[in-house]
Motif scaffolding. Structure first.
Motif, PDB file in Angstrom:
ATOM      1  N   LEU A  14       0.839  -1.168  -0.086  1.00 60.05           N
ATOM      2  CA  LEU A  14      -0.020   0.164   0.001  1.00 60.05           C
ATOM      3  C   LEU A  14       0.942   1.152  -0.153  1.00 60.05           C
ATOM      4  CD1 LEU A  14      -2.695  -1.003   2.754  1.00 60.05           C
ATOM      5  CD2 LEU A  14      -2.742  -1.306   0.253  1.00 60.05           C
ATOM      6  N   ASP A  15       0.278   2.413  -0.638  1.00 54.98           N
ATOM      7  CA  ASP A  15       1.012   3.420  -0.744  1.00 54.98           C
ATOM      8  C   ASP A  15       1.082   4.334   0.914  1.00 54.98           C
ATOM      9  OD1 ASP A  15      -1.137   5.298  -0.263  1.00 54.98           O
ATOM     10  OD2 ASP A  15      -1.538   5.055  -2.477  1.00 54.98           O
ATOM     11  N   ASN A  16       1.851   5.158   1.167  1.00 57.11           N
ATOM     12  CA  ASN A  16       1.922   5.791   2.400  1.00 57.11           C
ATOM     13  C   ASN A  16       0.694   6.652   2.868  1.00 57.11           C
ATOM     14  OD1 ASN A  16       4.392   4.903   2.668  1.00 57.11           O
ATOM     15  ND2 ASN A  16       5.302   6.644   2.540  1.00 57.11           N
ATOM     16  N   GLY A  17      -0.186   6.828   1.824  1.00 54.44           N
ATOM     17  CA  GLY A  17      -1.377   7.604   2.407  1.00 54.44           C
ATOM     18  C   GLY A  17      -2.499   6.533   2.864  1.00 54.44           C
ATOM     19  N   MET A  18      -2.415   5.388   2.113  1.00 52.51           N
ATOM     20  CA  MET A  18      -3.424   4.267   2.751  1.00 52.51           C
ATOM     21  C   MET A  18      -2.941   3.879   4.028  1.00 52.51           C
ATOM     22  SD  MET A  18      -5.493   3.733   0.546  1.00 52.51           S
ATOM     23  CE  MET A  18      -5.671   5.021  -0.576  1.00 52.51           C
ATOM     24  N   LEU A  19      -1.569   3.820   4.191  1.00 51.87           N
ATOM     25  CA  LEU A  19      -1.087   3.273   5.453  1.00 51.87           C
ATOM     26  C   LEU A  19      -1.170   4.134   6.544  1.00 51.87           C
ATOM     27  CD1 LEU A  19       2.194   1.717   3.872  1.00 51.87           C
ATOM     28  CD2 LEU A  19       0.602   0.470   5.172  1.00 51.87           C
ATOM     29  N   GLU A  20      -1.081   5.490   6.241  1.00 48.94           N
ATOM     30  CA  GLU A  20      -1.523   6.608   7.214  1.00 48.94           C
ATOM     31  C   GLU A  20      -2.955   6.477   7.861  1.00 48.94           C
ATOM     32  OE1 GLU A  20       0.948   7.723   8.894  1.00 48.94           O
ATOM     33  OE2 GLU A  20      -0.197   8.548  10.271  1.00 48.94           O
ATOM     34  N   ALA A  21      -3.833   6.066   6.723  1.00 48.46           N
ATOM     35  CA  ALA A  21      -5.140   6.101   7.232  1.00 48.46           C
ATOM     36  C   ALA A  21      -5.638   4.745   7.976  1.00 48.46           C
ATOM     37  CB  ALA A  21      -5.902   5.808   5.928  1.00 48.46           C
ATOM     38  N   LEU A  22      -4.693   3.755   7.794  1.00 51.29           N
ATOM     39  CA  LEU A  22      -4.573   2.553   8.887  1.00 51.29           C
ATOM     40  C   LEU A  22      -4.184   2.792  10.298  1.00 51.29           C
ATOM     41  CD1 LEU A  22      -3.375  -0.586   6.472  1.00 51.29           C
ATOM     42  CD2 LEU A  22      -5.703   0.259   7.052  1.00 51.29           C
ATOM     43  N   CYS A  59       0.972  -7.268  14.037  1.00 45.84           N
ATOM     44  CA  CYS A  59       0.674  -6.425  15.261  1.00 45.84           C
ATOM     45  C   CYS A  59       0.415  -5.076  14.824  1.00 45.84           C
ATOM     46  CB  CYS A  59       2.077  -6.242  15.795  1.00 45.84           C
ATOM     47  SG  CYS A  59       3.375  -5.594  14.737  1.00 45.84           S
ATOM     48  N   GLY A  60       0.637  -4.726  13.557  1.00 45.73           N
ATOM     49  CA  GLY A  60       0.003  -3.098  13.199  1.00 45.73           C
ATOM     50  C   GLY A  60       0.844  -2.212  13.788  1.00 45.73           C
ATOM     51  N   THR A  61       0.022  -1.309  14.346  1.00 44.57           N
ATOM     52  CA  THR A  61       0.964  -0.089  15.257  1.00 44.57           C
ATOM     53  C   THR A  61       1.407  -0.592  16.651  1.00 44.57           C
ATOM     54  OG1 THR A  61      -1.140   0.646  15.755  1.00 44.57           O
ATOM     55  CG2 THR A  61      -0.252   1.539  13.982  1.00 44.57           C
ATOM     56  N   GLY A  62       1.142  -2.092  16.746  1.00 46.96           N
ATOM     57  CA  GLY A  62       1.566  -2.393  18.007  1.00 46.96           C
ATOM     58  C   GLY A  62       0.498  -2.213  19.260  1.00 46.96           C
ATOM     59  N   THR A  77       8.353  -9.382  28.080  1.00 48.80           N
ATOM     60  CA  THR A  77       8.851  -9.118  26.809  1.00 48.80           C
ATOM     61  C   THR A  77       7.669  -9.189  25.664  1.00 48.80           C
ATOM     62  OG1 THR A  77      10.345 -10.857  26.165  1.00 48.80           O
ATOM     63  CG2 THR A  77      11.236  -8.674  27.109  1.00 48.80           C
ATOM     64  N   VAL A  78       7.445  -8.488  24.793  1.00 48.48           N
ATOM     65  CA  VAL A  78       6.555  -8.749  23.790  1.00 48.48           C
ATOM     66  C   VAL A  78       7.224  -8.254  22.443  1.00 48.48           C
ATOM     67  CG1 VAL A  78       4.085  -8.245  22.711  1.00 48.48           C
ATOM     68  CG2 VAL A  78       4.725  -7.604  25.241  1.00 48.48           C
ATOM     69  N   THR A  79       7.041  -9.359  21.520  1.00 49.24           N
ATOM     70  CA  THR A  79       7.798  -9.160  20.033  1.00 49.24           C
ATOM     71  C   THR A  79       6.624  -9.212  19.162  1.00 49.24           C
ATOM     72  OG1 THR A  79       9.517 -10.897  20.521  1.00 49.24           O
ATOM     73  CG2 THR A  79       9.058 -10.150  18.157  1.00 49.24           C
ATOM     74  N   GLY A  80       6.656  -7.918  18.282  1.00 50.25           N
ATOM     75  CA  GLY A  80       5.616  -7.782  17.304  1.00 50.25           C
ATOM     76  C   GLY A  80       5.956  -8.177  15.733  1.00 50.25           C
ATOM     77  N   VAL A  81       5.207  -8.714  15.243  1.00 54.05           N
ATOM     78  CA  VAL A  81       5.597  -9.086  13.699  1.00 54.05           C
ATOM     79  C   VAL A  81       4.648  -8.527  12.778  1.00 54.05           C
ATOM     80  CG1 VAL A  81       5.736 -10.991  11.883  1.00 54.05           C
ATOM     81  CG2 VAL A  81       6.776 -11.181  14.093  1.00 54.05           C
ATOM     82  N   ASP A  82       4.917  -7.903  11.809  1.00 53.06           N
ATOM     83  CA  ASP A  82       3.944  -7.350  10.625  1.00 53.06           C
ATOM     84  C   ASP A  82       4.507  -7.261   9.316  1.00 53.06           C
ATOM     85  OD1 ASP A  82       1.122  -5.682  11.181  1.00 53.06           O
ATOM     86  OD2 ASP A  82       2.030  -5.332   9.176  1.00 53.06           O
ATOM     87  N   LEU A  83       3.622  -7.589   8.306  1.00 52.03           N
ATOM     88  CA  LEU A  83       4.027  -7.483   7.056  1.00 52.03           C
ATOM     89  C   LEU A  83       4.540  -5.992   6.521  1.00 52.03           C
ATOM     90  CD1 LEU A  83       3.869  -9.771   4.830  1.00 52.03           C
ATOM     91  CD2 LEU A  83       1.463  -9.151   4.314  1.00 52.03           C
ATOM     92  N   SER A  84       3.970  -5.225   6.999  1.00 57.49           N
ATOM     93  CA  SER A  84       4.529  -3.630   6.772  1.00 57.49           C
ATOM     94  C   SER A  84       5.485  -3.077   7.579  1.00 57.49           C
ATOM     95  CB  SER A  84       3.099  -2.805   6.693  1.00 57.49           C
ATOM     96  OG  SER A  84       3.215  -1.446   6.717  1.00 57.49           O
ATOM     97  N   PRO A  85       6.464  -2.669   6.548  1.00 56.46           N
ATOM     98  CA  PRO A  85       7.514  -1.865   7.365  1.00 56.46           C
ATOM     99  C   PRO A  85       7.213  -0.401   7.751  1.00 56.46           C
ATOM    100  CG  PRO A  85       8.249  -2.826   5.059  1.00 56.46           C
ATOM    101  CD  PRO A  85       6.954  -3.023   4.930  1.00 56.46           C
ATOM    102  N   TYR A  86       6.242  -0.070   7.005  1.00 54.03           N
ATOM    103  CA  TYR A  86       5.569   1.306   7.722  1.00 54.03           C
ATOM    104  C   TYR A  86       5.041   1.230   8.912  1.00 54.03           C
ATOM    105  CZ  TYR A  86       3.107   5.652   7.249  1.00 54.03           C
ATOM    106  OH  TYR A  86       2.692   6.989   7.269  1.00 54.03           O
ATOM    107  N   LEU A  87       4.155   0.322   9.054  1.00 56.13           N
ATOM    108  CA  LEU A  87       3.316  -0.149  10.510  1.00 56.13           C
ATOM    109  C   LEU A  87       4.347  -0.360  11.393  1.00 56.13           C
ATOM    110  CD1 LEU A  87       0.054  -1.740   9.036  1.00 56.13           C
ATOM    111  CD2 LEU A  87       0.408   0.324   9.742  1.00 56.13           C
ATOM    112  N   ALA A  91       4.836   1.384  14.834  1.00 55.31           N
ATOM    113  CA  ALA A  91       4.658   0.738  16.235  1.00 55.31           C
ATOM    114  C   ALA A  91       6.061   0.977  17.162  1.00 55.31           C
ATOM    115  CB  ALA A  91       4.551  -0.943  15.994  1.00 55.31           C
ATOM    116  N   LYS A  92       7.078   0.957  16.592  1.00 54.36           N
ATOM    117  CA  LYS A  92       8.353   1.480  17.402  1.00 54.36           C
ATOM    118  C   LYS A  92       8.177   2.835  17.729  1.00 54.36           C
ATOM    119  CE  LYS A  92      11.684  -1.452  14.902  1.00 54.36           C
ATOM    120  NZ  LYS A  92      12.746  -1.667  13.944  1.00 54.36           N
ATOM    121  N   ARG A  93       7.818   3.811  16.900  1.00 56.00           N
ATOM    122  CA  ARG A  93       7.584   5.360  17.454  1.00 56.00           C
ATOM    123  C   ARG A  93       6.644   5.469  18.365  1.00 56.00           C
ATOM    124  NH1 ARG A  93       3.683   8.012  15.459  1.00 56.00           N
ATOM    125  NH2 ARG A  93       3.853   6.888  13.442  1.00 56.00           N
ATOM    126  N   LEU A  94       5.395   4.547  18.436  1.00 56.07           N
ATOM    127  CA  LEU A  94       4.377   4.758  19.425  1.00 56.07           C
ATOM    128  C   LEU A  94       4.623   4.310  20.544  1.00 56.07           C
ATOM    129  CD1 LEU A  94       1.417   4.014  16.937  1.00 56.07           C
ATOM    130  CD2 LEU A  94       1.616   6.158  18.468  1.00 56.07           C
TER     131      LEU A  94
END
Ligand SMILES: C[S@@+](CC[C@H](N)C(=O)[O-])C[C@H]1O[C@@H](n2cnc3c(N)ncnc32)[C@H](O)[C@@H]1O
Length: 283
Positions: A14-22, A59-62, A77-87, A91-94
């Motif tokens: 997905l493009d970044n606009g779509m990912l930001e909507a998610l 995990c999406g945004t975690g 500890t919690v490990t999150g795995v997601d398909l999207s590098p953007y998400l 997740a790391k930032r949040l």
């Protein structure tokens, strides 16, 4: 029957606009009192140990990972795995913004083939993932593999076959509901298959929770969903941008006028990887 259009199952494309909507939708729904209560209820039933290692798949945004990290009874500890590098980056930032980053690790990966050895985790959560993956049973088998014997698995999702919005013309409303579901959800009935899938994955079913998340009059939980769906649905080819905008505008207007209706069932299943004889790993 599977759909190939579900944007949630191809977030790596997905493009970044779509990912930001998610990102906005995941975080908005995560703050909704009923949505956070549903997460709390099934996490309580999983009885995750104080120092557990937990995997959050899809995990999406975690959202679930951060909720687990914040639990008073938990300092594992919690490990999150997601398909999207953007998400994963979101997740790391949040996690850093909420001061829980040191106990969370987020990485990209495909949940159909997890890059962890057998029995690596004490518990695993899949929070609104299975309805969007290509092969939910193989994901559940991977979950059963990476959890240790005696470890717990929590699976939560919408029963999106029940997703519905009110419309002045019920026949048109039904057609729009069906278009929306086919555009956004690969497996809208997957939660009805879960008792079979849990057994087929070699897990024991411990508990099942059910909820209806409905709003009548004004939209709150559903308003951020409608805004995200409006942007995502045209990508599927099921509705044009104009049709999606008209669909969302009608629901917003219903909400402004106090005649909105929106609803979906949600379920959570809590399962356990069985212990072998004498409390040891089976096999
Ligand atoms: C509906 S979202 C839920 C996100 C998060 N768990 C939450 O509840 O806020 C589904 C997530 O699963 C991820 N996903 C879908 N298919 C995946 C796959 N095959 N492997 C890894 N992640 C996947 C998507 O990128 C998306 O973040």
């Amino acid at each position: 029957m599977t759909s190939t259009v579900d944007p949630f199952g191809r977030t790596d494309k997905l493009d970044n606009g779509m990912l930001e909507a998610l990102v906005l939708r995941f975080e908005a729904r995560g703050k909704h009192p009923q949505f956070s209560k549903m997460l709390r209820d099934y996490l309580d039933a999983m009885d995750i140990g104080a120092t557990a290692t937990v995997l959050d798949v899809g995990c999406g945004t975690g959202l679930a990972a951060r909720a687990i990290a914040r639990r008073a009874s938990f300092n594992g500890t919690v490990t999150g795995v997601d398909l999207s590098p953007y998400l994963v980056a979101a997740a790391k930032r949040l996690a850093a913004e909420e001061g829980v980053a040191e106990r969370l690790d987020f990485r990209t990966g495909d949940v159909h083939k997890l890059d962890f050895s057998d029995g690596s985790f004490d518990a695993l959560v899949a929070h609104t993932l299975l309805s969007h993956v290509e092969d939910p049973l193989s994901v559940l088998k991977e979950a059963a593999r990476v959890v240790r014997p005696g470890g717990t698995v929590g699976i939560f999702d919408g029963d999106y076959a029940s997703l519905t919005f009110g419309h002045a013309d019920p026949d048109k409303g039904k057609a729009l509901d069906e278009a929306l579901i086919s555009a956004l959800v690969t497996n809208p009935r997957v939660m009805r298959q879960l008792p079979r899938f849990v057994r087929a994955a070699g897990l024991e079913l411990l508990a099942c929770f059910s909820w209806v998340l409905s709003e009548a009059g004004g939209a709150n939980f559903w308003s951020s969903a409608i805004e995200a769906y409006r942007k995502l649905v045209p990508k599927s080819g099921v509705m044009s941008e104009e049709e999606a905008n008209a669909w969302a505008a009608a629901l917003r207007s219903d909400s402004d006028e106090g005649v909105f209706f929106g609803s979906s069932n949600y379920y959570a299943f809590v399962a356990r990887r069985p212990l072998g004889p004498y409390g040891r790993a089976a096999g």
